[in-house]
Design an enzyme around this catalytic site. Structure first.
Site, PDB file in Angstrom:
ATOM      1  N   ARG A 262       0.848  -1.202   0.000  1.00 36.68           N
ATOM      2  CA  ARG A 262       0.000   0.000   0.000  1.00 36.68           C
ATOM      3  C   ARG A 262       0.882   1.251   0.000  1.00 36.68           C
ATOM      4  NH1 ARG A 262      -2.883  -0.716   5.415  1.00 36.68           N
ATOM      5  NH2 ARG A 262      -0.974  -1.905   5.784  1.00 36.68           N
ATOM      6  N   GLY A 295     -11.979  -2.544   6.447  1.00 37.27           N
ATOM      7  CA  GLY A 295     -12.081  -1.535   7.501  1.00 37.27           C
ATOM      8  C   GLY A 295     -11.453  -1.995   8.801  1.00 37.27           C
ATOM      9  N   ASP A 297      -8.473  -3.077   9.794  1.00 34.80           N
ATOM     10  CA  ASP A 297      -7.060  -3.248   9.485  1.00 34.80           C
ATOM     11  C   ASP A 297      -6.220  -2.871  10.723  1.00 34.80           C
ATOM     12  OD1 ASP A 297      -8.136  -0.684   9.018  1.00 34.80           O
ATOM     13  OD2 ASP A 297      -6.692  -0.211   7.465  1.00 34.80           O
ATOM     14  N   GLU A 481     -10.569   8.380  17.841  1.00 29.97           N
ATOM     15  CA  GLU A 481     -10.881   7.373  16.825  1.00 29.97           C
ATOM     16  C   GLU A 481     -11.312   6.046  17.446  1.00 29.97           C
ATOM     17  OE1 GLU A 481      -8.511   5.204  13.118  1.00 29.97           O
ATOM     18  OE2 GLU A 481      -7.408   6.024  14.833  1.00 29.97           O
TER      19      GLU A 481
END
Length: 527
Positions: A262, A295, A297, A481
């Site tokens: 990535r 999602g 990860d 988060e």
């Protein structure tokens, strides 16, 4: 002679220092100055960093502050913090009067809203025609599944125009790329994220028929993206996002079109692939990318060895959350087609949804354990990982009443923690495992449990989560988060530092407080 001169110079220096100390007032540290107030602030950990208060500057005479402290005797951490902020300028801390969570979140929406974007040449950003909301922190672009949970808060916080503009952005992305990417960056285009677009449309208040047809076309195009692999399936196996189950039925998996590291986690992916030797690095890199599409990860859900990220095999897993969302998408396409009189479309998608439900019940429902599970193609059986994803069939309504009651018992027995809903029950060091809890999964469980009549279980999770978020907000002034829901504090783990902002936490918190207004006052610690 030299020694004598050196000694004289030393003596002179000592005399000078003594005279200076005698002439200077006594130096007093904050501990000396503030006495019992200092002890209360530091031992009460009013600020996360012990250096914060010692660097604070009093706004008036110290004697007057201490007299007021003795008179007021603030007895709670909240009262003590308020007293300090009223009387000191505290570095790095907003000294405005504290506000409740709902008010704070409403003030954050403008900070997280971005105007339409036409990226300059060379930028990795993707253009968007309408305003949108970002999560915050390092996440400076719109993200797919985050946005649904952000929209929940926008919906109850009177921000409906923002919901409509974000929906327009997602329709535009589907028109241009055939799917909604993970996020609006070029390096995210090879994958999507959990498909919440169909559920986002439920939040719209725009009843224009032409717009409804345009959105339906986009929704069908998104379904085509997820089912594209059906055209290249062998007799048994998988192609792209589609998996053929042992009885020939079709379900879906997470899958990324690229097999390189990535861009945004290049060094990390290279290192993981190296640690996975002798596995082919390109295989490992696709597995990491596919885990990012989920999602989650990363999580033990995708690992052969829960303690080793290098064992990741996401594309072998048929996930319960993804297939629940695709069932919801098919149901909504059928209903929208019926609403415009497109009977062949309505019939086709009704049948697809029914076939998917039958496959979910056959392969992803573990009756003996009262849970929904992911299916592992490599072992031809459900995985042993109990996760919050077990609530998704309740959330979308694909579970039967009996299945709903059974899952509610499992959630209450194994997934409810002091500070909210557990992501999994395993501590691996990955951020989508214990002890972390995440806002979207709280909402999925709360809404799903309530849908199946488990109102007490739903409200208990809501109360515990709001307590966790509220505690951290009062201590840090931030919405985060993720959270450690075992110890009710900021979360940890993952590939990057903990982020604040934060879109989906704001959205879910507002939605919970709207559903359970009695939680608006700080609750007692959940038992």
């Amino acid at each position: 002679m030299r020694l004598r001169q050196s000694g004289l110079r030393a003596l002179a220096a000592m005399i000078g220092a003594a005279m200076l100390m005698a002439a200077s007032p006594e130096i007093r540290t904050p501990a000396d100055l503030y006495g019992p107030l200092f002890v209360a602030v530091q031992e009460g950990r009013v600020f996360g960093d012990g250096k914060t208060f010692v660097d604070a500057v009093p706004k008036r005479e110290v004697a007057a502050i201490l007299a007021d402290y003795q008179r007021e005797a603030p007895a709670t951490p909240e009262a003590l913090r308020a007293f300090v902020l009223a009387n000191f300028t505290v570095p790095g801390v907003d000294d405005r009067a504290p506000v409740d969570l709902r008010t704070h979140i409403r003030t954050l929406w403008p900070d997280l809203t971005r105007p339409p974007i036409d990226p300059p040449t060379g930028s990795s950003a993707l253009g968007l025609p309408e305003r949108y909301v970002v999560p915050g922190g390092r996440f400076r672009e719109i993200y797919y599944w985050d946005s649904y949970f952000t929209m929940l808060g926008l919906h109850v916080d009177d921000q409906q125009p923002l919901i409509e503009s974000m929906l327009a952005d997602f329709v535009d992305l589907i028109d241009r790329y055939g799917h909604i990417p993970n996020g609006t960056r070029s390096y995210y285009l090879s994958r999507s994220q959990p498909p919440f677009f169909a559920l986002m449309l439920d939040l719209s208040s725009d009843a224009d028929p032409a717009l409804a047809r345009k959105r339906l076309a986009a929704l069908r195009a998104e379904h085509d993206f997820w089912m594209d692999g059906a055209a290249c399936l062998p007799g048994a196996g998988a192609c792209r996002h589609v998996v053929r189950m042992p009885d020939g039925s079709l379900l879906n998996r997470y899958w990324d079109a690229r097999d390189t590291p990535r861009d945004e986690s290049f060094a990390e992916d290279r290192a993981t692939a190296l640690a996975a030797a002798p596995r082919d690095p390109s295989v490992v890199q696709r597995e990491l990318r596919s885990g990012a599409e989920s999602g989650w990860d990363f999580s033990a859900r995708w690992l052969r060895d829960p303690m080793a990220l290098a064992s990741i095999h996401t594309t072998d897993i048929v996930p319960i959350d993804l297939n629940s969302l695709l069932w919801a998408m098919e149901e909504r396409i059928a209903a929208r087609c019926a609403a415009i009189g497109d009977t062949p479309c309505a019939t086709s998608f009704t049948r697809q949804a029914a076939r998917r439900k039958a496959a979910i019940d056959r392969y992803l429902w573990v009756a003996a354990e009262n849970r929904y599970a992911d299916w592992d193609r490599s072992t031809a059986r459900p995985t042993p990982i109990l996760s919050a994803a077990t609530a998704y069939p309740l959330f979308v309504g694909v579970a039967s009443p009996a299945q709903g009651r059974a899952v509610a018992k499992t959630i209450q027995a194994s997934l409810v923690a002091p500070g909210g809903l557990r992501t999994t029950t395993i501590r691996t060091g990955q951020q989508w495992d214990a002890p972390n809890g995440w806002a979207p999964l709280q909402w999925v469980a709360i809404a799903g449990l309530a849908r199946y009549g488990a109102d007490d279980a739903a409200s208990a999770i809501a109360a515990r989560w709001i307590d966790t978020v509220g505690r951290t907000y009062r201590e840090t002034g931030k919405m985060l988060e993720k959270y450690d829901i075992e110890e009710r504090k900021p979360g940890g783990g993952g590939e990057y530092p903990l982020q604040d902002g934060f879109g989906w936490t704001n959205g879910v918190t507002s939605a919970i407080l709207d559903r359970y207004p009695q939680l608006a006052e700080p609750p007692a610690a959940a038992k």
